[in-house]
Design an enzyme around this catalytic site. Structure first.
Site, PDB file in Angstrom:
ATOM      1  N   ASP A  17       0.778  -1.071  -0.116  1.00 26.99           N
ATOM      2  CA  ASP A  17      -0.158   0.079  -0.046  1.00 26.99           C
ATOM      3  C   ASP A  17       0.843   1.219   0.193  1.00 26.99           C
ATOM      4  O   ASP A  17       0.596   2.186  -0.741  1.00 26.99           O
ATOM      5  CB  ASP A  17      -0.969  -0.051   1.086  1.00 26.99           C
ATOM      6  CG  ASP A  17      -1.974  -1.072   1.041  1.00 26.99           C
ATOM      7  OD1 ASP A  17      -2.276  -1.588   0.038  1.00 26.99           O
ATOM      8  OD2 ASP A  17      -2.522  -1.468   2.123  1.00 26.99           O
ATOM      9  N   ARG A  98       3.030   5.453  17.231  1.00 21.26           N
ATOM     10  CA  ARG A  98       2.614   6.598  16.597  1.00 21.26           C
ATOM     11  C   ARG A  98       3.262   7.627  16.883  1.00 21.26           C
ATOM     12  O   ARG A  98       3.572   8.357  15.959  1.00 21.26           O
ATOM     13  CB  ARG A  98       0.919   6.648  16.752  1.00 21.26           C
ATOM     14  CG  ARG A  98       0.098   5.314  16.028  1.00 21.26           C
ATOM     15  CD  ARG A  98       0.932   4.698  14.849  1.00 21.26           C
ATOM     16  NE  ARG A  98       0.042   3.446  14.547  1.00 21.26           N
ATOM     17  CZ  ARG A  98       0.665   2.541  13.808  1.00 21.26           C
ATOM     18  NH1 ARG A  98       1.826   2.586  13.181  1.00 21.26           N
ATOM     19  NH2 ARG A  98       0.137   1.147  13.670  1.00 21.26           N
ATOM     20  N   ASP A 127      -5.434   4.793  14.544  1.00 17.47           N
ATOM     21  CA  ASP A 127      -3.936   5.019  14.131  1.00 17.47           C
ATOM     22  C   ASP A 127      -3.987   6.621  13.340  1.00 17.47           C
ATOM     23  O   ASP A 127      -3.265   7.262  13.477  1.00 17.47           O
ATOM     24  CB  ASP A 127      -3.279   3.809  13.234  1.00 17.47           C
ATOM     25  CG  ASP A 127      -2.892   2.979  14.436  1.00 17.47           C
ATOM     26  OD1 ASP A 127      -2.782   3.397  15.420  1.00 17.47           O
ATOM     27  OD2 ASP A 127      -2.941   1.811  14.046  1.00 17.47           O
ATOM     28  N   SER A 178      -4.728  -7.882   9.435  1.00 16.73           N
ATOM     29  CA  SER A 178      -4.043  -6.683   9.616  1.00 16.73           C
ATOM     30  C   SER A 178      -3.242  -6.559  10.830  1.00 16.73           C
ATOM     31  O   SER A 178      -3.564  -6.805  12.019  1.00 16.73           O
ATOM     32  CB  SER A 178      -4.970  -5.430   9.548  1.00 16.73           C
ATOM     33  OG  SER A 178      -4.302  -4.355   9.917  1.00 16.73           O
TER      34      SER A 178
HETATM   35  N1  ARG Z   1      -6.583  -1.685  17.843  1.00 15.88           N
HETATM   36  C1  ARG Z   1      -5.371  -1.186  18.288  1.00 15.88           C
HETATM   37  C2  ARG Z   1      -4.995   0.336  18.715  1.00 15.88           C
HETATM   38  O1  ARG Z   1      -6.017   1.018  18.142  1.00 15.88           O
HETATM   39  C3  ARG Z   1      -4.381  -1.618  17.315  1.00 15.88           C
HETATM   40  C4  ARG Z   1      -4.363  -1.126  16.029  1.00 15.88           C
HETATM   41  C5  ARG Z   1      -3.196  -1.839  15.189  1.00 15.88           C
HETATM   42  N2  ARG Z   1      -3.341  -1.595  13.817  1.00 15.88           N
HETATM   43  C6  ARG Z   1      -3.211  -2.610  12.967  1.00 15.88           C
HETATM   44  N3  ARG Z   1      -3.063  -2.223  11.704  1.00 15.88           N
HETATM   45  N4  ARG Z   1      -3.589  -3.844  12.957  1.00 15.88           N
HETATM   46  O2  ARG Z   1      -4.107   0.717  19.085  1.00 15.88           O
END
Ligand code: ARG
Length: 407
Positions: A17, A98, A127, A178
Site C-alpha cells: 500500500d 504512533r 491510528d 492486519s
Molecule cells: N486496535 C489497536 C489500537 O488501536 C491496534 C491497531 C493496530 N493496527 C493494525 N493495523 N493492526 O491501538
C-alpha cells in the site's frame, strides 16, 4: 513556490500500500514524495532494503531512522511507569509507536521541505487520529492526508497500479490479517477474527509460543531503578534490551496473549488479538515493586491516573498538556521504585514470588505475627472507635426511623 519546496512526507512501511502510495500521491497532488521509515523494533526487513525500495518506487528522498532505543526509553518506559493497560488489558502497543513515528515524520518534513504528511491508515481506526493529532500537536502548520482514506487508494487499485508500473513489490501475497508490531508487542486484527466467536488459530501468534505445553518454568530476577528495568538476572540491560530479553523468555512461555473486544476512539467496537510478552511481564513486575515502595494513598491515586493516562494515550493525546502533567506526577512517584522482583514465567503466566528493596515501606516488625512485633495492637481499639463513628451514627438513625439493615 517551486515543486521542490512543497513536498509530501509519507510514513512508509515498505509494504504494498505505501509503496504504491508514493506514485499515487505524486499523480494525485503533483508533488514530490519523501518517504520515512522508522524502526520501532517491528523486525522484518532491513531499513536499507526498505530505503532502496522507496527510491525504486519513485521517492525523491528516503529517510530512515533506527528509533528502537528512543522508542523503548521515551515511549515504552513511560508506559511501564504508568502500568498502562487500555481497558485493563491492552498495553497500548500501536498507540505508543504512533507518536515516535510522527516525530520523525515532522523532522523529515522540516528537513526536506514538506508541508503535508501522509500515512497509510484507513478511515476507520485509531491510528489515523493518532498520527494526525500527534503531527499537528508538534507542528500546527502541517497538513495531513491519507491516500487510502482521502485519495481512493483501495487494495485492488494498489495491486493494479503496482503491476502496471512494475514496482519492486510483492502483490500476490495477501496476509489474512492486519498486523502492527513493534518491540512492545503485536496487534492482529481483521479476517476471520472479525467473527467474535472464532477462536484465534495458531498462525495468529508470532511473539509467543502456545502456553498449553510450556517448557520448564523460567525464574527471572528483574532489577528496577526508579521504575526502569536496569538489570536482568544480574546482567545490566538497556530498556530496549530488557524488553527484548523478556519478549524472548516470557514469549517462550506463552505469556502476554490477549484476546479482547475494545472500544475504538471512532466509536467502533473491534476484536483484537495482542501478544506482548515482555510488556506484560514487565508491568506485572513493576506493579509488584510499586506495591512495596509506594505509600498507600499515593498508590491508590496513581492507579486512577494510570487509567486516565492509558485512555489519553489510546485516544491520540500523547503530546497533550494533560498527558504531560500526568507524566510529571507519575515520574515523581517513581523516586523510590528501586529494587528486585523475582518472577516465574510459566504456562502463560508471569507470577511474582519475591521482592527485595532498600527503599520500600514494608516493615517486617510491624507486619509480623511472630516475636519481634513492634505494632501496638491496643491502639487499634481507639482507631476503630473513631474511624467507625460516622457509620455508627448513621446506622443508629436508620434503626430509629425503621430503615436499618434487615436480618
Ligand atoms: N486496535 C489497536 C489500537 O488501536 C491496534 C491497531 C493496530 N493496527 C493494525 N493495523 N493492526 O491501538
Amino acid at each position: 513556490m517551486s515543486k521542490h519546496q512543497d513536498r509530501v512526507v509519507l510514513a512508509y512501511s515498505g509494504g504494498l500500500d505505501t509503496s504504491v502510495a508514493i506514485g499515487w500521491i505524486g499523480e494525485q497532488t503533483g508533488r514530490e514524495v519523501v518517504t520515512v521509515a522508522v524502526d520501532v523494533g517491528q523486525g522484518g526487513e532491513d531499513l536499507e532494503v526498505i530505503r532502496q525500495r522507496a527510491l525504486d518506487c519513485g521517492a525523491v528522498e528516503a529517510y530512515v531512522a533506527d528509533a528502537r532505543d528512543e522508542f523503548a526509553e521515551e515511549y515504552c518506559m513511560p508506559a511501564l511507569k504508568a502500568n498502562a493497560l487500555y481497558e485493563g488489558k491492552y498495553p497500548l502497543v500501536s498507540a505508543l509507536s504512533r507518536p515516535v513515528i510522527a516525530k520523525h515524520l515532522v523532522r523529515a518534513a522540516r528537513e526536506f521541505g514538506a508541508s503535508t504528511v501522509a500515512h497509510g491508515c484507513t478511515g476507520k481506526g485509531n491510528d489515523q487520529v493518532r498520527f494526525e493529532v500527534a503531527i499537528t500537536s508538534m507542528a500546527p502548520d502541517m497538513n495531513c492526508i491519507s491516500p487510502v482514506r482521502d485519495l481512493a487508494l483501495t487494495r485492488d487499485v494498489a495491486i493494479e497500479y503496482a503491476e502496471k508500473h512494475d514496482l519492486p513489490i510483492e502483490t500476490t501475497k495477501h496476509n489474512p490479517f492486519s498486523i502492527d508490531q513493534n518491540v512492545w508487542g503485536r496487534a492482529i486484527e481483521t479476517g476471520f477474527l472479525e467473527d467474535l466467536w472464532n477462536a484465534p488459530t495458531k498462525d495468529v501468534y508470532v511473539y509467543t509460543d502456545d502456553p498449553t505445553y510450556p517448557p520448564l518454568p523460567d525464574e527471572v530476577v528483574i532489577h528496577f531503578e526508579q521504575g526502569v528495568p536496569t538489570a536482568i538476572d544480574g546482567k545490566a540491560v538497556t530498556p530496549l534490551e530488557a524488553i527484548q530479553e523478556l519478549n524472548r523468555r516470557a514469549g517462550a512461555q506463552g505469556v502476554g496473549r490477549i484476546d479482547m473486544v475494545e472500544d475504538r476512539l471512532v466509536g467502533i467496537k473491534s476484536r483484537e488479538i495482542y501478544e506482548a510478552p515482555g510488556a506484560v511481564a514487565l508491568i506485572e513486575a513493576h506493579q509488584a515493586l510499586e506495591s512495596v515502595t509506594l505509600e498507600r494513598l499515593q498508590r491508590r491515586y496513581k492507579r486512577q491516573l494510570e487509567q486516565t493516562w492509558s485512555d489519553l494515550v489510546y485516544e491520540a493525546q500523547w503530546y497533550s498538556p494533560l498527558k504531560r502533567s500526568l507524566d510529571a506526577f507519575i515520574e515523581d512517584t517513581q523516586y523510590y521504585v528501586t529494587g528486585d522482583i523475582r518472577m516465574v514465567l510459566h504456562g502463560g503466566r508471569a507470577t511474582v514470588n519475591g521482592r527485595r528493596t532498600d527503599t520500600g515501606l514494608y516493615d517486617f516488625n510491624l507486619a509480623t505475627y511472630e516475636t519481634g512485633d513492634t505494632f501496638d495492637q491496643s491502639s487499634s481499639r481507639g482507631f476503630i472507635e473513631i474511624y467507625g463513628m460516622q457509620s455508627k451514627l448513621a446506622a443508629a438513625r436508620d434503626v430509629r426511623l425503621g430503615r436499618g439493615v434487615a436480618f
